[in-house]
Design a protein around this motif. Structure first.
Motif, PDB file in Angstrom:
ATOM      1  N   THR A 160       0.865  -1.361  -0.015  1.00  0.00           N
ATOM      2  CA  THR A 160      -0.152  -0.106   0.168  1.00  0.00           C
ATOM      3  C   THR A 160       1.276   1.275  -0.235  1.00  0.00           C
ATOM      4  O   THR A 160       1.768   0.995   0.204  1.00  0.00           O
ATOM      5  CB  THR A 160      -0.961   0.407   1.308  1.00  0.00           C
ATOM      6  OG1 THR A 160      -0.244   0.262   2.538  1.00  0.00           O
ATOM      7  CG2 THR A 160      -1.690  -1.112   1.086  1.00  0.00           C
ATOM      8  N   GLY A 161       0.360   2.762  -0.412  1.00  0.00           N
ATOM      9  CA  GLY A 161       0.711   3.968  -0.353  1.00  0.00           C
ATOM     10  C   GLY A 161       2.310   3.323  -1.622  1.00  0.00           C
ATOM     11  O   GLY A 161       3.688   3.727  -1.322  1.00  0.00           O
ATOM     12  N   ALA A 162       2.444   2.609  -2.602  1.00  0.00           N
ATOM     13  CA  ALA A 162       3.059   2.148  -3.583  1.00  0.00           C
ATOM     14  C   ALA A 162       3.593   3.497  -4.328  1.00  0.00           C
ATOM     15  O   ALA A 162       5.055   3.561  -5.189  1.00  0.00           O
ATOM     16  CB  ALA A 162       2.646   1.093  -4.772  1.00  0.00           C
ATOM     17  N   LEU A 184      -1.017  -0.880  -4.688  1.00  0.00           N
ATOM     18  CA  LEU A 184      -2.246   0.176  -4.180  1.00  0.00           C
ATOM     19  C   LEU A 184      -1.721   1.803  -4.367  1.00  0.00           C
ATOM     20  O   LEU A 184      -0.332   2.104  -3.357  1.00  0.00           O
ATOM     21  CB  LEU A 184      -2.277  -0.553  -3.080  1.00  0.00           C
ATOM     22  CG  LEU A 184      -3.729   0.808  -3.047  1.00  0.00           C
ATOM     23  CD1 LEU A 184      -4.663  -0.019  -3.279  1.00  0.00           C
ATOM     24  CD2 LEU A 184      -4.234   0.168  -1.189  1.00  0.00           C
ATOM     25  N   ALA A 185      -2.571   2.206  -5.084  1.00  0.00           N
ATOM     26  CA  ALA A 185      -1.210   3.741  -5.083  1.00  0.00           C
ATOM     27  C   ALA A 185      -3.047   4.671  -6.169  1.00  0.00           C
ATOM     28  O   ALA A 185      -3.514   3.419  -6.347  1.00  0.00           O
ATOM     29  CB  ALA A 185      -0.690   4.416  -5.852  1.00  0.00           C
ATOM     30  N   ARG A 186      -2.288   6.087  -6.334  1.00  0.00           N
ATOM     31  CA  ARG A 186      -4.258   6.861  -6.410  1.00  0.00           C
ATOM     32  C   ARG A 186      -3.735   6.420  -8.344  1.00  0.00           C
ATOM     33  O   ARG A 186      -2.902   5.991  -8.843  1.00  0.00           O
ATOM     34  CB  ARG A 186      -4.071   7.946  -6.641  1.00  0.00           C
ATOM     35  CG  ARG A 186      -3.211   8.801  -4.819  1.00  0.00           C
ATOM     36  CD  ARG A 186      -4.244   8.754  -4.136  1.00  0.00           C
ATOM     37  NE  ARG A 186      -4.260   8.931  -2.723  1.00  0.00           N
ATOM     38  CZ  ARG A 186      -5.330   8.423  -1.373  1.00  0.00           C
ATOM     39  NH1 ARG A 186      -6.302   7.398  -1.327  1.00  0.00           N
ATOM     40  NH2 ARG A 186      -4.560   9.077  -0.439  1.00  0.00           N
ATOM     41  N   ALA A 215       1.300   3.079   2.993  1.00  0.00           N
ATOM     42  CA  ALA A 215       0.323   4.329   3.148  1.00  0.00           C
ATOM     43  C   ALA A 215      -0.390   4.159   4.771  1.00  0.00           C
ATOM     44  O   ALA A 215      -1.765   5.186   4.896  1.00  0.00           O
ATOM     45  CB  ALA A 215      -1.363   3.523   2.025  1.00  0.00           C
ATOM     46  N   VAL A 216       0.005   3.635   5.423  1.00  0.00           N
ATOM     47  CA  VAL A 216      -0.745   3.393   7.190  1.00  0.00           C
ATOM     48  C   VAL A 216      -1.996   3.117   6.643  1.00  0.00           C
ATOM     49  O   VAL A 216      -2.471   3.965   7.372  1.00  0.00           O
ATOM     50  CB  VAL A 216      -0.084   4.181   7.753  1.00  0.00           C
ATOM     51  CG1 VAL A 216      -0.332   4.521   9.283  1.00  0.00           C
ATOM     52  CG2 VAL A 216       1.219   5.207   7.176  1.00  0.00           C
ATOM     53  N   LEU A 217      -2.542   2.229   6.290  1.00  0.00           N
ATOM     54  CA  LEU A 217      -3.731   1.646   6.153  1.00  0.00           C
ATOM     55  C   LEU A 217      -4.515   1.120   7.573  1.00  0.00           C
ATOM     56  O   LEU A 217      -5.712   0.932   7.938  1.00  0.00           O
ATOM     57  CB  LEU A 217      -4.502   1.031   5.419  1.00  0.00           C
ATOM     58  CG  LEU A 217      -4.040   1.386   3.725  1.00  0.00           C
ATOM     59  CD1 LEU A 217      -4.736   1.163   2.686  1.00  0.00           C
ATOM     60  CD2 LEU A 217      -5.036   2.091   3.539  1.00  0.00           C
ATOM     61  N   GLY A 295      -0.453  17.011   1.912  1.00  0.00           N
ATOM     62  CA  GLY A 295      -0.880  15.636   1.062  1.00  0.00           C
ATOM     63  C   GLY A 295      -0.302  15.524  -0.424  1.00  0.00           C
ATOM     64  O   GLY A 295      -1.032  16.543  -0.607  1.00  0.00           O
ATOM     65  N   GLY A 296      -0.853  14.669  -1.158  1.00  0.00           N
ATOM     66  CA  GLY A 296      -0.280  14.748  -2.490  1.00  0.00           C
ATOM     67  C   GLY A 296       0.911  14.691  -3.171  1.00  0.00           C
ATOM     68  O   GLY A 296       1.609  14.692  -4.277  1.00  0.00           O
ATOM     69  N   VAL A 297       2.357  14.505  -1.957  1.00  0.00           N
ATOM     70  CA  VAL A 297       3.048  15.730  -3.165  1.00  0.00           C
ATOM     71  C   VAL A 297       4.178  14.224  -3.259  1.00  0.00           C
ATOM     72  O   VAL A 297       4.411  13.139  -2.370  1.00  0.00           O
ATOM     73  CB  VAL A 297       4.110  16.557  -1.570  1.00  0.00           C
ATOM     74  CG1 VAL A 297       5.178  16.803  -2.529  1.00  0.00           C
ATOM     75  CG2 VAL A 297       3.334  17.540  -1.469  1.00  0.00           C
TER      76      VAL A 297
HETATM   77  N1  LIG Z   1       8.648   2.653  11.578  1.00  0.00           N
HETATM   78  C1  LIG Z   1       9.930   2.778  10.732  1.00  0.00           C
HETATM   79  O1  LIG Z   1      10.939   3.175  11.497  1.00  0.00           O
HETATM   80  C2  LIG Z   1       8.870   4.090   9.594  1.00  0.00           C
HETATM   81  C3  LIG Z   1      10.327   4.494   9.034  1.00  0.00           C
HETATM   82  C4  LIG Z   1      10.370   5.490   7.633  1.00  0.00           C
HETATM   83  C5  LIG Z   1       8.951   5.381   7.555  1.00  0.00           C
HETATM   84  N2  LIG Z   1       7.684   4.993   8.353  1.00  0.00           N
HETATM   85  C6  LIG Z   1       6.418   6.105   8.137  1.00  0.00           C
HETATM   86  O2  LIG Z   1       6.203   5.093   6.856  1.00  0.00           O
HETATM   87  C7  LIG Z   1       4.723   6.193   6.295  1.00  0.00           C
HETATM   88  C8  LIG Z   1       5.152   6.555   4.675  1.00  0.00           C
HETATM   89  O3  LIG Z   1       6.199   7.007   4.891  1.00  0.00           O
HETATM   90  P1  LIG Z   1       6.095   7.619   3.259  1.00  0.00           P
HETATM   91  O4  LIG Z   1       7.442   8.557   3.020  1.00  0.00           O
HETATM   92  O5  LIG Z   1       6.860   6.625   2.504  1.00  0.00           O
HETATM   93  O6  LIG Z   1       4.979   8.904   3.208  1.00  0.00           O
HETATM   94  P2  LIG Z   1       4.762   8.869   1.577  1.00  0.00           P
HETATM   95  O7  LIG Z   1       6.294   9.455   1.049  1.00  0.00           O
HETATM   96  O8  LIG Z   1       4.059  10.350   2.037  1.00  0.00           O
HETATM   97  O9  LIG Z   1       3.924   7.862   0.917  1.00  0.00           O
HETATM   98  C9  LIG Z   1       2.376   7.264   1.540  1.00  0.00           C
HETATM   99  C10 LIG Z   1       1.518   7.585   0.357  1.00  0.00           C
HETATM  100  O10 LIG Z   1       0.518   6.363   0.820  1.00  0.00           O
HETATM  101  C11 LIG Z   1       0.101   6.999  -0.206  1.00  0.00           C
HETATM  102  N3  LIG Z   1      -1.420   6.574   0.131  1.00  0.00           N
HETATM  103  C12 LIG Z   1      -2.206   7.129   1.793  1.00  0.00           C
HETATM  104  N4  LIG Z   1      -3.577   6.579   1.872  1.00  0.00           N
HETATM  105  C13 LIG Z   1      -3.855   6.179   0.523  1.00  0.00           C
HETATM  106  C14 LIG Z   1      -4.909   5.081  -0.034  1.00  0.00           C
HETATM  107  N5  LIG Z   1      -6.230   4.892   0.983  1.00  0.00           N
HETATM  108  N6  LIG Z   1      -5.191   4.312  -0.872  1.00  0.00           N
HETATM  109  C15 LIG Z   1      -3.211   4.740  -1.914  1.00  0.00           C
HETATM  110  N7  LIG Z   1      -2.584   5.464  -1.827  1.00  0.00           N
HETATM  111  C16 LIG Z   1      -2.340   5.997  -0.104  1.00  0.00           C
HETATM  112  C17 LIG Z   1      -0.240   8.869  -0.656  1.00  0.00           C
HETATM  113  O11 LIG Z   1      -0.626   8.868  -1.881  1.00  0.00           O
HETATM  114  P3  LIG Z   1      -1.219  10.719  -1.002  1.00  0.00           P
HETATM  115  O12 LIG Z   1      -0.326  11.648  -0.667  1.00  0.00           O
HETATM  116  O13 LIG Z   1      -2.451  11.258  -2.504  1.00  0.00           O
HETATM  117  O14 LIG Z   1      -2.590  10.509   0.607  1.00  0.00           O
HETATM  118  C18 LIG Z   1       1.069   8.244  -0.839  1.00  0.00           C
HETATM  119  O15 LIG Z   1       1.917   8.727  -1.975  1.00  0.00           O
HETATM  120  C19 LIG Z   1       4.762   7.343   6.791  1.00  0.00           C
HETATM  121  O16 LIG Z   1       3.806   7.126   8.518  1.00  0.00           O
HETATM  122  C20 LIG Z   1       6.390   6.831   7.961  1.00  0.00           C
HETATM  123  O17 LIG Z   1       6.447   7.995   9.471  1.00  0.00           O
HETATM  124  C21 LIG Z   1       8.179   4.353   9.098  1.00  0.00           C
END
Ligand SMILES: NC(=O)c1ccc[n+]([C@@H]2O[C@H](COP(=O)([O-])OP(=O)(O)OC[C@H]3O[C@@H](n4cnc5c(N)ncnc54)[C@H](OP(=O)(O)O)[C@@H]3O)[C@@H](O)[C@H]2O)c1
Length: 305
Positions: A160-162, A184-186, A215-217, A295-297
């Motif tokens: 998710t969030g690919a 899974l992505a937009r 995507a933290v679903l 969001g959306g970046v």
């Molecule tokens: N635990 C750890 O060690 C660790 C390490 C790194 C990151 N993280 C966490 O991992 C998470 C992701 O980080 P990231 O940097 O990858 O964030 P990101 O670049 O913002 O990616 C998240 C993606 O998920 C998409 N998304 C959200 N809801 C969706 C849905 N219902 N359907 C389809 N796509 C969806 C977003 O699209 P939109 O922008 O259009 O919503 C975005 O493209 C964050 O919470 C971060 O804090 C945790």
């Protein structure tokens, strides 16, 4: 003689972007096996927004009475080395500082870090692009460790969030372990996700052998896993409760200079993505946080000290 100082962004009383302050901190000499890096680029990641919002203070994971440093990953050049460090001054490096509870971060002109947490940036990869790799590349590599080798006959992985940073890397790296990946992505992210070599969907039905939840679903992501499958989340301490015999774990990213070196090499070759949305001055950190919060970046805002 006055003590030399460097500029760094911190949060004292968390309250969103407006609570980001800049201070001058004293320059520290690197100890044995450490080095001091002159930071050239530090990305803004979702975790930084959560730190500035006070989420981790509220969870008891941050207890810095004076100030909390912002920023997890960086790229820059070696400014000074401690005993036992073989890198020459001026070497181009990238790295990750882990853990929440710290009064220093990468939103800064300088940083002292263990040499083992760094990797040399390959020629041909610029420091801005390199800075976007450590946090999310290592998190994704460590998520693939948690997924392990795909079981024969049960290798369908939904990421998710690919189109995001973590999800994009997982979609690429999980194939190394035999997973057949669907992202899974937009709808607008289809070309990017397919470019990673993954299948693409905007709506997933349940029944996946494993879900990696960039995507933290959370519970909605867990519901997509088949009975007895695996769920790897990104929010340690807030994993959804297991059900139907599903293995539920969450990644806790940790620095790993050796592994980072491999990720940077694969980024330099174009095999892994390195997406930069904009490069902005360090002083504009709060504006960058506000923009990311909308969001959306796609791609990172990268701060340049
Ligand atoms: N635990 C750890 O060690 C660790 C390490 C790194 C990151 N993280 C966490 O991992 C998470 C992701 O980080 P990231 O940097 O990858 O964030 P990101 O670049 O913002 O990616 C998240 C993606 O998920 C998409 N998304 C959200 N809801 C969706 C849905 N219902 N359907 C389809 N796509 C969806 C977003 O699209 P939109 O922008 O259009 O919503 C975005 O493209 C964050 O919470 C971060 O804090 C945790």
């Amino acid at each position: 003689m006055s003590t030399p100082t460097f500029r760094t962004a911190v949060v004292r009383s968390p309250g969103g972007p407006d609570s980001i302050e800049f201070i001058d901190a004293p320059v520290v000499d690197p100890g044995p096996a450490e080095l001091r890096v002159r930071i050239a680029a530090a990305p803004v990641n979702p975790v930084d927004l959560a730190v500035a919002d006070g989420l981790f203070h509220a969870l008891g994971l941050i207890n810095q009475p004076d100030r909390t440093g912002l920023g997890w990953d960086f790229a820059g050049t070696v400014a000074a080395t401690g005993r036992g460090v073989g890198l020459a001054a001026g070497s181009r490096v990238a790295g990750l500082v882990g853990g929440f509870d710290r009064d220093f971060g990468t939103y800064a002109e300088q940083l002292v870090v263990p040499a083992s947490d760094l990797a040399v940036v390959p020629d041909g990869l610029d420091l801005v692009a390199a800075s976007t790799v450590p946090l999310n590349g290592l998190a994704a590599a460590q998520i693939t460790d948690l997924l392990g080798d795909a079981p024969t006959g049960g290798n369908r992985l939904l990421v998710t969030g690919a189109a995001g940073a973590v999800g994009g890397y997982v979609a690429s790296l999980a194939r190394d372990r035999g997973w057949q990946v669907t992202g899974l992505a937009r709808a607008e992210d289809e070309e990017f996700v397919r470019g990673l070599g993954a299948d693409f969907t905007t709506r997933a039905e349940p029944g996946w052998d494993a879900v990696a939840d960039g995507a933290v679903l959370q519970e909605r992501g867990l519901a997509l896993v088949r009975d007895g499958g695996a769920f790897v989340g990104v929010q340690p301490g807030a994993e959804p409760a297991t059900e139907r015999g599903i293995t539920v774990v969450a990644v806790v990213v940790h620095p790993d200079g050796h592994r980072l070196g491999g990720l940077l090499t694969r980024t330099a070759s174009g095999e892994l993505p390195a997406r930069v949305h904009a490069v902005v001055p360090l002083d504009h950190a709060a504006d960058a946080h506000r923009a990311v919060a909308k969001g959306g970046v796609r791609g990172r805002y990268v701060l340049r000290p």
